[in-house]
Enzyme design. Structure first.
Site, PDB file in Angstrom:
ATOM      1  N   ASN A 193      50.271  71.143  50.359  1.00 29.32           N
ATOM      2  CA  ASN A 193      50.903  71.681  50.795  1.00 29.32           C
ATOM      3  C   ASN A 193      52.103  71.651  50.607  1.00 29.32           C
ATOM      4  O   ASN A 193      53.398  72.446  51.652  1.00 29.32           O
ATOM      5  CB  ASN A 193      50.618  70.958  52.212  1.00 29.32           C
ATOM      6  CG  ASN A 193      51.182  68.978  51.910  1.00 29.32           C
ATOM      7  OD1 ASN A 193      51.148  68.606  51.043  1.00 29.32           O
ATOM      8  ND2 ASN A 193      51.070  69.033  53.466  1.00 29.32           N
ATOM      9  N   GLU A 219      45.058  71.485  42.353  1.00 26.99           N
ATOM     10  CA  GLU A 219      44.614  73.211  41.806  1.00 26.99           C
ATOM     11  C   GLU A 219      44.854  74.338  42.617  1.00 26.99           C
ATOM     12  O   GLU A 219      44.731  74.860  41.552  1.00 26.99           O
ATOM     13  CB  GLU A 219      43.234  72.361  41.232  1.00 26.99           C
ATOM     14  CG  GLU A 219      42.509  71.514  40.248  1.00 26.99           C
ATOM     15  CD  GLU A 219      42.865  70.645  40.751  1.00 26.99           C
ATOM     16  OE1 GLU A 219      43.299  70.162  42.175  1.00 26.99           O
ATOM     17  OE2 GLU A 219      43.628  69.575  39.707  1.00 26.99           O
ATOM     18  N   GLY A 269      47.899  62.969  49.140  1.00 28.74           N
ATOM     19  CA  GLY A 269      47.102  63.231  49.762  1.00 28.74           C
ATOM     20  C   GLY A 269      46.226  62.588  50.616  1.00 28.74           C
ATOM     21  O   GLY A 269      46.795  61.788  51.337  1.00 28.74           O
ATOM     22  N   GLY A 274      43.140  58.654  48.811  1.00 32.31           N
ATOM     23  CA  GLY A 274      43.600  57.745  48.334  1.00 32.31           C
ATOM     24  C   GLY A 274      43.449  56.209  48.044  1.00 32.31           C
ATOM     25  O   GLY A 274      43.804  55.202  46.962  1.00 32.31           O
ATOM     26  N   GLU A 291      50.149  58.149  49.978  1.00 33.77           N
ATOM     27  CA  GLU A 291      51.763  58.728  51.244  1.00 33.77           C
ATOM     28  C   GLU A 291      50.215  59.540  51.726  1.00 33.77           C
ATOM     29  O   GLU A 291      49.205  60.932  51.000  1.00 33.77           O
ATOM     30  CB  GLU A 291      52.645  59.613  50.978  1.00 33.77           C
ATOM     31  CG  GLU A 291      53.921  59.244  50.286  1.00 33.77           C
ATOM     32  CD  GLU A 291      54.704  58.401  51.291  1.00 33.77           C
ATOM     33  OE1 GLU A 291      53.964  58.514  52.870  1.00 33.77           O
ATOM     34  OE2 GLU A 291      55.042  58.013  51.065  1.00 33.77           O
ATOM     35  N   CYS A 325      51.219  66.201  56.637  1.00 30.16           N
ATOM     36  CA  CYS A 325      50.808  64.891  57.321  1.00 30.16           C
ATOM     37  C   CYS A 325      51.713  64.386  57.997  1.00 30.16           C
ATOM     38  O   CYS A 325      51.199  63.243  59.192  1.00 30.16           O
ATOM     39  CB  CYS A 325      50.420  64.289  55.906  1.00 30.16           C
ATOM     40  SG  CYS A 325      52.489  64.323  54.990  1.00 30.16           S
ATOM     41  N   SER A 482      62.162  64.798  58.542  1.00 26.16           N
ATOM     42  CA  SER A 482      62.273  64.435  56.893  1.00 26.16           C
ATOM     43  C   SER A 482      63.395  64.687  56.131  1.00 26.16           C
ATOM     44  O   SER A 482      63.880  65.157  56.482  1.00 26.16           O
ATOM     45  CB  SER A 482      60.970  65.202  56.256  1.00 26.16           C
ATOM     46  OG  SER A 482      60.017  64.955  57.081  1.00 26.16           O
ATOM     47  N   GLU A 499      58.579  56.642  49.741  1.00 24.16           N
ATOM     48  CA  GLU A 499      59.412  57.716  49.144  1.00 24.16           C
ATOM     49  C   GLU A 499      61.126  58.271  49.545  1.00 24.16           C
ATOM     50  O   GLU A 499      61.049  58.113  50.924  1.00 24.16           O
ATOM     51  CB  GLU A 499      58.337  58.761  49.198  1.00 24.16           C
ATOM     52  CG  GLU A 499      57.494  58.092  47.904  1.00 24.16           C
ATOM     53  CD  GLU A 499      56.602  59.252  47.933  1.00 24.16           C
ATOM     54  OE1 GLU A 499      56.287  60.850  48.719  1.00 24.16           O
ATOM     55  OE2 GLU A 499      56.049  59.742  46.833  1.00 24.16           O
TER      56      GLU A 499
HETATM   57  P1  ADP Z   1      43.342  67.440  50.288  1.00 22.93           P
HETATM   58  O1  ADP Z   1      42.497  67.836  51.530  1.00 22.93           O
HETATM   59  O2  ADP Z   1      44.870  67.821  50.694  1.00 22.93           O
HETATM   60  O3  ADP Z   1      43.274  69.511  49.497  1.00 22.93           O
HETATM   61  P2  ADP Z   1      43.068  65.931  48.528  1.00 22.93           P
HETATM   62  O4  ADP Z   1      42.868  64.042  48.568  1.00 22.93           O
HETATM   63  O5  ADP Z   1      41.046  66.110  48.168  1.00 22.93           O
HETATM   64  O6  ADP Z   1      43.152  66.365  49.616  1.00 22.93           O
HETATM   65  O7  ADP Z   1      43.957  66.397  47.689  1.00 22.93           O
HETATM   66  C1  ADP Z   1      45.134  65.671  47.326  1.00 22.93           C
HETATM   67  C2  ADP Z   1      45.563  65.501  45.255  1.00 22.93           C
HETATM   68  O8  ADP Z   1      44.124  64.290  44.753  1.00 22.93           O
HETATM   69  C3  ADP Z   1      44.666  66.641  44.697  1.00 22.93           C
HETATM   70  O9  ADP Z   1      45.838  66.943  43.771  1.00 22.93           O
HETATM   71  C4  ADP Z   1      43.261  66.790  44.570  1.00 22.93           C
HETATM   72  O10 ADP Z   1      43.059  67.853  43.223  1.00 22.93           O
HETATM   73  C5  ADP Z   1      43.676  65.567  44.178  1.00 22.93           C
HETATM   74  N1  ADP Z   1      42.450  64.757  43.871  1.00 22.93           N
HETATM   75  C6  ADP Z   1      41.180  64.796  44.773  1.00 22.93           C
HETATM   76  N2  ADP Z   1      39.995  64.533  44.278  1.00 22.93           N
HETATM   77  C7  ADP Z   1      40.575  63.078  43.393  1.00 22.93           C
HETATM   78  C8  ADP Z   1      39.971  62.281  42.305  1.00 22.93           C
HETATM   79  N3  ADP Z   1      38.589  61.770  42.701  1.00 22.93           N
HETATM   80  N4  ADP Z   1      40.572  61.311  41.561  1.00 22.93           N
HETATM   81  C9  ADP Z   1      42.333  61.797  41.614  1.00 22.93           C
HETATM   82  N5  ADP Z   1      42.498  63.438  42.449  1.00 22.93           N
HETATM   83  C10 ADP Z   1      41.971  63.229  43.393  1.00 22.93           C
END
Ligand code: ADP
Length: 522
Positions: A193, A219, A269, A274, A291, A325, A482, A499
């Site tokens: 985002n 990604e 994320g 997290g 976060e 968020c 922010s 942060e």
């Molecule tokens: P959102 O639903 O907002 O995309 P995510 O928590 O899925 O939130 O993604 C936030 C970041 O965490 C992205 O860079 C995603 O690729 C990464 N991510 C998702 N799953 C994992 C995991 N199992 N381990 C490490 N990073 C992850």
């Protein structure tokens, strides 16, 4: 489209023969093509991972697609990396850490300052890149680049101000000191985002105090991260200090977690990921900053100034199409002002122009993907089934793709999914309350605790409510709070650590207590 396309093909042939091979120009819509064409000569668009200062593909040649959420265009592919590339990036970061940490703060500061200058010099192109891969309107994208670059400038300055301490010793023959030293290699995992700002808010302070980093951007939005990394290289930040890998998220995450050389994980994320990272970090007892998700209440009291409350709630809710968020997730409105507020707010929401973020005047871009739209739809379905009333919007936008009409729901209550979970979309549920105590109870009745907003003209009430809110950030009569100089972070399950600001750099520092004993007196 055909004219722009022909012009593009001619110029790409003469100027850059690899350009057409890298970008999927032939099938692009006119909007994406125009944006890619403008970015062509910038010199910082990269489509490979960065490991040890080298631009590399995945070892097995696998790739992943980067698409424009506004048009569905395939922009390009980037490497789909995993354990091997991440391990190489960690080794490289570890090796570079040995020399980067030995520079003085003033020397590191110069590199960061140069990086800031480059980010700022290229802010228009970087903003276009953000809009191209993420969808937010150009005006917001420009705001993000400024905000993101500001972290680099701020921590370039803070690099010179990492002070230790001299402690008053209880024994006269001792001198007690505290040194602050960088934690080491940092694994930074970031969301889609804010494709630039979530990276600079983490690695600005990390690099400033002598850490090196392995960044894993989302990604969905890797191109901004790769461009930022290229500009960092151009600024003289040493190869290996800033690595970027993307692809198999859980494999990359697990590799970072398993490595004893990685001493810190910083993540922005979802709360679910997290928690996994926090649990995974236990094995090697890494430091963790998180976060995570929010469920921000926006409380409008009877004594609020209507215009200020409408403007503030609009900004707090609809920024980035509701995909932040700190976006207001629930708008709690006192019964005396409810009708007036609901009407004025719905009118203001109706004015928001929806469209491709690259188009002048657009205030609401697309949602990031189809899953995001389906989540919005299911929350609205749940709310209307339980008695909520659609005041405005409430369906997919006629533009198609992942565009959704900015929506206001009236008569929502605490039983509905939409007031219990983060919707992360352009939907504002209005909930009625009677008393201040009730509002505070409703606001705090959640596991999240990131941002909250309060609208009132009573200064005593503003203090009472602010102090009672279990939230890391509170906006009083303000919907956008922010800033680089203020600490950002949450209470409860919204995260750990802060942060930005003067506090943010502590997350990347170890304290070392030194006792000089047996000092001889004269
Ligand atoms: P959102 O639903 O907002 O995309 P995510 O928590 O899925 O939130 O993604 C936030 C970041 O965490 C992205 O860079 C995603 O690729 C990464 N991510 C998702 N799953 C994992 C995991 N199992 N381990 C490490 N990073 C992850």
């Amino acid at each position: 489209m055909s004219i722009a396309f022909a012009a593009m093909r001619r110029s790409s042939y003469t100027i850059c023969t690899t350009w057409t091979a890298t970008f999927h120009l032939r099938k692009m819509s006119a909007e994406s093509l125009a944006a890619v064409t403008r970015l062509k000569d910038s010199g910082f668009i990269k489509t490979q991972g960065l490991v040890g200062g080298k631009w590399v593909d995945a070892e097995d040649g696998k790739t992943l697609k980067v698409e424009n959420p506004a048009t569905g265009d395939l922009i390009c592919t980037v490497p789909y990396m995993g354990q091997k590339e991440t391990s190489q990036a960690i080794s490289s970061a570890y090796e570079t850490f040995q020399s980067w940490k030995k520079l003085s703060g003033a020397e590191r500061s110069k590199h960061l300052r140069k990086w800031y200058d480059l980010l700022t010099a290229h802010k228009e192109e970087l903003a276009q890149l953000v809009t191209l891969e993420q969808g937010k309107p150009m005006k917001e994208a420009l705001g993000e680049i400024t905000y993101g670059a500001d972290f680099v400038e701020f921590y370039a300055e803070e690099a010179k101000r990492v002070y230790g301490d001299l402690l008053p010793s209880p024994l006269t023959d001792r001198r007690l000191l505290v040194l602050k030293q960088p934690v080491g290699v940092v694994g930074a995992i970031t969301p889609w985002n804010f494709p630039l700002a979530m990276i600079t808010r983490k690695i600005g302070p990390a690099l400033a105090c002598g850490c090196t980093v392995v960044v894993k951007p989302s990604e969905l939005t890797p191109l901004t991260a790769l461009a930022a990394a290229e500009l960092a290289l151009q600024a003289g930040i040493p190869p290996g200090a800033f690595n970027v890998v993307m692809g198999n998220a859980s494999e990359i995450g697990d590799t970072l977690l398993a490595s004893p050389q990685v001493r810190k994980i910083t993540f922005t994320g979802s709360t679910a990921v997290g928690k996994k990272l926090m649990a995974g970090a236990a094995e090697t007892v890494k430091k963790v900053s998180l976060e995570l998700g929010g469920n921000a209440p926006c409380i409008v009291f009877d004594d609020a100034e209507l215009d200020v409350a409408v403007k503030g709630a609009l900004a707090a809710k609809f920024r980035n199409s509701g995909q932040t968020c700190v976006c207001a997730n629930r708008i709690l409105v006192q019964e005396g002002i409810y009708e007036k507020f609901a009407n004025a707010f719905a009118d203001a929401v109706q004015q928001l122009q929806v469209g491709n973020g690259l188009t002048e005047g657009v205030a609401q871009g697309p949602l990031i993907n189809e899953a995001a739209v389906q989540k919005v739809e299911s929350f609205i379905r749940d709310a209307t089934n339980k008695g909520a009333k659609v005041l405005i919007g409430g369906k997919r936008h006629s533009l198609g793709m992942t565009f959704y009409e900015p929506t206001v729901l009236g008569n929502t209550n605490t039983e509905m999914l939409i007031s219990r979970e983060e919707v992360f979309g352009p939907v504002a549920p209005l909930l009625r309350f009677k008393t201040e105590e009730e509002a505070i109870h409703m606001a705090n009745d959640t596991n999240a605790g990131l941002a909250a907003y309060v609208f009132t003209n009573d200064i005593s009430r503003s203090w009472r409510v602010t102090e009672a809110l279990e939230y890391g950030l509170v906006g009083v009569n303000e919907g956008l709070v922010s800033t680089v100089v203020a600490p950002f972070g949450g209470y409860k399950q919204s995260g750990l650590g802060r942060e930005g600001s003067k506090y943010g750099i502590d997350e990347y520092l170890e304290l070392k207590y030194v006792c000089l004993g047996n000092m001889k007196s004269a």
